[in-house]
Each structure stands twice: as structure tokens, then as C-alpha cells.
Motif scaffolding. Structure first.
Motif, PDB file in Angstrom:
ATOM      1  N   SER A  46       0.804  -1.223   0.000  1.00 18.06           N
ATOM      2  CA  SER A  46       0.000   0.000   0.000  1.00 18.06           C
ATOM      3  C   SER A  46       0.837   1.272   0.000  1.00 18.06           C
ATOM      4  CB  SER A  46      -0.932   0.012   1.217  1.00 18.06           C
ATOM      5  OG  SER A  46      -0.182  -0.060   2.414  1.00 18.06           O
ATOM      6  N   ALA A  47       2.166   1.151   0.121  1.00 16.86           N
ATOM      7  CA  ALA A  47       3.025   2.336   0.156  1.00 16.86           C
ATOM      8  C   ALA A  47       3.020   3.049  -1.193  1.00 16.86           C
ATOM      9  CB  ALA A  47       4.444   1.956   0.542  1.00 16.86           C
ATOM     10  N   THR A  48       3.240   4.353  -1.186  1.00 14.60           N
ATOM     11  CA  THR A  48       3.174   5.139  -2.425  1.00 14.60           C
ATOM     12  C   THR A  48       4.540   5.606  -2.908  1.00 14.60           C
ATOM     13  OG1 THR A  48       2.779   7.145  -1.121  1.00 14.60           O
ATOM     14  CG2 THR A  48       0.848   5.937  -1.918  1.00 14.60           C
ATOM     15  N   THR A  49       5.582   5.444  -2.102  1.00 11.95           N
ATOM     16  CA  THR A  49       6.920   5.851  -2.509  1.00 11.95           C
ATOM     17  C   THR A  49       7.886   4.683  -2.402  1.00 11.95           C
ATOM     18  OG1 THR A  49       7.461   6.604  -0.266  1.00 11.95           O
ATOM     19  CG2 THR A  49       6.557   8.235  -1.802  1.00 11.95           C
ATOM     20  N   SER A  50       8.944   4.732  -3.207  1.00 14.63           N
ATOM     21  CA  SER A  50       9.944   3.674  -3.218  1.00 14.63           C
ATOM     22  C   SER A  50      11.277   4.197  -2.704  1.00 14.63           C
ATOM     23  CB  SER A  50      10.136   3.123  -4.635  1.00 14.63           C
ATOM     24  OG  SER A  50       8.958   2.512  -5.106  1.00 14.63           O
ATOM     25  N   VAL A  51      11.962   3.401  -1.913  1.00 13.17           N
ATOM     26  CA  VAL A  51      13.334   3.675  -1.494  1.00 13.17           C
ATOM     27  C   VAL A  51      14.221   2.682  -2.221  1.00 13.17           C
ATOM     28  CG1 VAL A  51      14.958   3.737   0.425  1.00 13.17           C
ATOM     29  CG2 VAL A  51      12.608   4.546   0.759  1.00 13.17           C
ATOM     30  N   TRP A  52      15.127   3.190  -3.064  1.00  6.65           N
ATOM     31  CA  TRP A  52      15.935   2.327  -3.922  1.00  6.65           C
ATOM     32  C   TRP A  52      17.272   2.013  -3.270  1.00  6.65           C
ATOM     33  CZ3 TRP A  52      13.731   0.207  -8.096  1.00  6.65           C
ATOM     34  CH2 TRP A  52      12.585   0.805  -8.610  1.00  6.65           C
ATOM     35  N   ASN A  53      17.673   0.734  -3.360  1.00  6.34           N
ATOM     36  CA  ASN A  53      18.977   0.277  -2.902  1.00  6.34           C
ATOM     37  C   ASN A  53      19.744  -0.284  -4.094  1.00  6.34           C
ATOM     38  OD1 ASN A  53      18.759   0.417   0.205  1.00  6.34           O
ATOM     39  ND2 ASN A  53      16.876  -0.614  -0.399  1.00  6.34           N
ATOM     40  N   THR A  54      21.019   0.014  -4.188  1.00  4.74           N
ATOM     41  CA  THR A  54      21.852  -0.456  -5.290  1.00  4.74           C
ATOM     42  C   THR A  54      22.612  -1.710  -4.877  1.00  4.74           C
ATOM     43  OG1 THR A  54      22.117   1.800  -6.120  1.00  4.74           O
ATOM     44  CG2 THR A  54      23.700   0.163  -6.889  1.00  4.74           C
ATOM     45  N   VAL A  55      22.570  -2.734  -5.713  1.00  2.29           N
ATOM     46  CA  VAL A  55      23.272  -3.991  -5.449  1.00  2.29           C
ATOM     47  C   VAL A  55      24.071  -4.379  -6.685  1.00  2.29           C
ATOM     48  CG1 VAL A  55      21.576  -4.809  -3.779  1.00  2.29           C
ATOM     49  CG2 VAL A  55      21.269  -5.354  -6.192  1.00  2.29           C
ATOM     50  N   SER A  56      25.171  -5.131  -6.458  1.00  2.00           N
ATOM     51  CA  SER A  56      26.046  -5.525  -7.560  1.00  2.00           C
ATOM     52  C   SER A  56      25.939  -7.006  -7.887  1.00  2.00           C
ATOM     53  CB  SER A  56      27.501  -5.175  -7.232  1.00  2.00           C
ATOM     54  OG  SER A  56      27.902  -5.798  -6.020  1.00  2.00           O
ATOM     55  N   GLN A  57      24.999  -7.685  -7.277  1.00  6.35           N
ATOM     56  CA  GLN A  57      24.711  -9.071  -7.617  1.00  6.35           C
ATOM     57  C   GLN A  57      23.208  -9.267  -7.664  1.00  6.35           C
ATOM     58  OE1 GLN A  57      26.554 -11.469  -4.587  1.00  6.35           O
ATOM     59  NE2 GLN A  57      25.247 -10.710  -2.955  1.00  6.35           N
ATOM     60  N   ALA A  58      22.771 -10.305  -8.392  1.00  2.00           N
ATOM     61  CA  ALA A  58      21.339 -10.482  -8.637  1.00  2.00           C
ATOM     62  C   ALA A  58      20.639 -11.143  -7.457  1.00  2.00           C
ATOM     63  CB  ALA A  58      21.124 -11.275  -9.916  1.00  2.00           C
ATOM     64  N   SER A  59      20.824 -10.577  -6.292  1.00  2.00           N
ATOM     65  CA  SER A  59      20.143 -11.068  -5.085  1.00  2.00           C
ATOM     66  C   SER A  59      20.114  -9.947  -4.058  1.00  2.00           C
ATOM     67  CB  SER A  59      20.843 -12.306  -4.510  1.00  2.00           C
ATOM     68  OG  SER A  59      22.129 -11.969  -4.031  1.00  2.00           O
ATOM     69  N   TYR A  60      19.124 -10.041  -3.161  1.00  2.00           N
ATOM     70  CA  TYR A  60      18.960  -8.998  -2.144  1.00  2.00           C
ATOM     71  C   TYR A  60      18.294  -9.610  -0.924  1.00  2.00           C
ATOM     72  CZ  TYR A  60      17.400  -4.620   0.036  1.00  2.00           C
ATOM     73  OH  TYR A  60      17.173  -3.585   0.909  1.00  2.00           O
ATOM     74  N   GLN A  61      18.825  -9.303   0.264  1.00  2.00           N
ATOM     75  CA  GLN A  61      18.244  -9.771   1.516  1.00  2.00           C
ATOM     76  C   GLN A  61      17.418  -8.646   2.117  1.00  2.00           C
ATOM     77  OE1 GLN A  61      18.446 -12.867   2.721  1.00  2.00           O
ATOM     78  NE2 GLN A  61      17.255 -12.468   4.563  1.00  2.00           N
TER      79      GLN A  61
END
Length: 292
Positions: A46-61
Motif C-alpha cells: 500500500s506504500a506510495t513511494t519507493s526507497v531504492w537500494n543499489t546492489v552488484s549481484q542479482a540477489s537482495y536480503q
């Protein structure tokens, strides 16, 4: 930022979420482009804004999540000019399934779901020797266009509870109880690009596996759960056999023994959920372990 994606096309595909707990999840994906890094956002549905994180591999915890909550995963290539093409994926964190947990569509208790949704949610008992039951008290989706499919097991390869037709319109699924060996149910929802509705209200609970009652009680414990390596098992009744299965039903481990305490080494197993079948002579108990 990366400069290797000149056109900045988003070729991300096969987004998957594994090791889902009440507060975390592991997200992986494939990318058929030449992108060296990505930007990812994990936000409540339901959130209206996004907080972006940059990663250098195709996975995220993803950590610090809320229990029993739908999340949107958004992924795009990390380019000098951020791509307007965003790949989106929906998942839900787990909850206290055997504690009478509420189960809604993405609109929650009072809102409506949205257009173009497609998500799958598997619910497995968090208490040994139980099976999941879902009791629907309200159901309303766009008839013949939006569908909720309910599968009797841990994925959509298991039998569908409405003979492959899914549930649509205002005909409620009523009460659905798993008959799968692990006691799980899988819910797959799909909505089209026009019109939405209130969705559903249900309660998730647990009932005893067939043949498990107060006269079949065995005092045993297992820990830690989740685990990264070993699972310790202790009981006041002798263990005679231990088997471990993956979510596809494949047997990965089997041990015959005569002991009140043992441990199973999962360090070589991939991250994910595994199902233990433990025998005490002619009695059998089942539970699941999350391998991190």
C-alpha cells in the motif's frame, strides 16, 4: 553509477523470493542484459513511494519486514539515466498461521485489490503435526476475469481445490483444509487490467494431521529454526528414523537410528524450506525447517 547499459533496457526476469520469514526474505532474479548492478525497492503493497537500494549481484536480503504483510519488489538496471522500465513482483511475509491469522487480498481488511496482479502465496503450518485450514467469511472478485486458485500442497503442481477452475465472482471457497503431507496450501491470485473488487476475508488456522490426537502425543523438540547448519532433535521417546524432503517432495536425507537425541547437518543444502518426517516406532511426526 554503471555506464555499461547504454540503452538501459530492463531485461530482468524470473524474480523469486525464498527463505521467507515473518521479518525477512531473500530475493533473486535473472538478467539477460549486460547490467553490472541493479536498483531494488521492497515496500509494503500500500506504500506510495519507493526507497531504492543499489546492489552488484542479482540477489537482495530484505530485512526489517512486517509479519503477514504483502510487499512489492521493484527492480531496474542501475544506469546513468534510471530506466523507466521497472519489473515488479509481489510476495507476502509469513505469520502465526496456527494462531488464527487473518488472511486478506492485497487490499487488506477494507480495501480492494488492484488490476494486473499475479502472486502466489504458500502457507505451511508453523507447528508440528498440523495442517492448514482456511475459512473464508467474505469473497468477491470480478467474475470470470479475476481468479483465486487454491492448491492442496506447497506449489501449483498439486491438485487445485476447485477442479482446476479456480474461484471467481462471489461464490466463496468456504472452508478449505489441506490434505498434503506437509499440511500446506498454496494460493495463486490473478486479476486482469480492468475492474477490481473487495477480494476476500479469511482466517488461517491449523488442525491435527489425520491420526494425531491426544493419545498419540510425543514430547520432542527441534532447534534452531531457522538454521544455517545443524538441526538438533531431542525426545523422551526413541527416534527410529528421520527423513528430510524439499518442497518438491524429493527425499534428500534418510537415517535409521535408535537414540533419544541426534542432529541433522543441513550445511550442504541450499537455502529454503525443508520438511522433516520423524518416526518413533509406529508413530510419525512432521515439521518444517527454514535453512538460511
Amino acid at each position: 553509477m554503471s555506464t555499461d547499459c547504454t540503452i538501459c533496457s530492463n531485461l530482468v526476469s524470473t524474480v523469486q523470493t525464498t527463505s521467507i520469514s515473518e521479518t525477512s526474505a531473500t530475493i533473486t532474479w535473472n538478467d539477460f542484459g549486460t547490467t553490472a548492478s541493479w536498483q531494488i525497492s521492497v515496500r509494503p503493497f500500500s506504500a506510495t513511494t519507493s526507497v531504492w537500494n543499489t546492489v552488484s549481484q542479482a540477489s537482495y536480503q530484505a530485512t526489517g519486514l512486517l509479519s503477514n504483510t504483502y510487499y512489492r519488489v521493484r527492480i531496474r538496471p542501475n544506469c546513468t539515466t534510471p530506466s523507466s522500465q521497472i519489473k515488479e513482483f509481489v510476495f507476502a511475509t509469513s505469520g502465526n498461521y496456527c494462531g488464527g491469522m487473518p488472511f486478506y487480498d492485497t487490499g487488506g481488511a477494507t480495501g480492494s485489490y488492484t488490476n494486473n496482479e499475479a502472486f502466489t502465496r504458500t502457507i505451511t503450518p508453523n507447528v508440528a503435526n498440523k495442517k492448514i485450514t482456511a475459512t473464508f467469511t467474505q469473497f468477491s472478485v470480478e467474475s470470470d476475469y479475476d481468479y483465486l486458485f487454491i492448491y492442496d500442497g506447497p506449489n501449483d503442481s498439486y491438485p487445485e481445490m476447485n477442479f482446476g477452475n479456480g474461484f471467481t465472482g462471489t461464490v466463496s471457497p468456504g472452508t478449505i483444509t489441506s490434505t498434503a503431507p506437509d499440511g500446506s496450501l498454496t494460493f495463486k491470485f490473478e486479476s486482469d487490467f480492468t475492474e477490481t473488487d473487495l477480494g476476500w476475508t479469511a482466517t488461517i488456522g491449523c488442525v491435527n494431521m489425520l491420526g494425531v490426537d491426544s493419545n498419540d502425543y510425543i514430547d520432542f523438540t527441534y532447534y534452531p529454526n531457522p538454521t544455517t547448519h545443524h538441526v538438533v532433535l531431542k525426545a523422551n521417546t526413541t527416534f527410529t528414523k528421520i527423513e528430510v524432503y524439499n518442497v518438491a517432495g524429493q527425499k534428500l536425507f534418510s537415517q535409521t537410528l535408535d537414540a533419544l537425541e541426534t542432529n541433522v547437518n543441513l550445511s550442504q543444502f541450499a537455502a529454503g524450506t525443508y520438511f522433516f518426517k520423524v518416526q518413533f516406532g509406529d508413530k510419525e511426526k512432521n515439521f518444517k525447517i527454514l535453512k538460511l
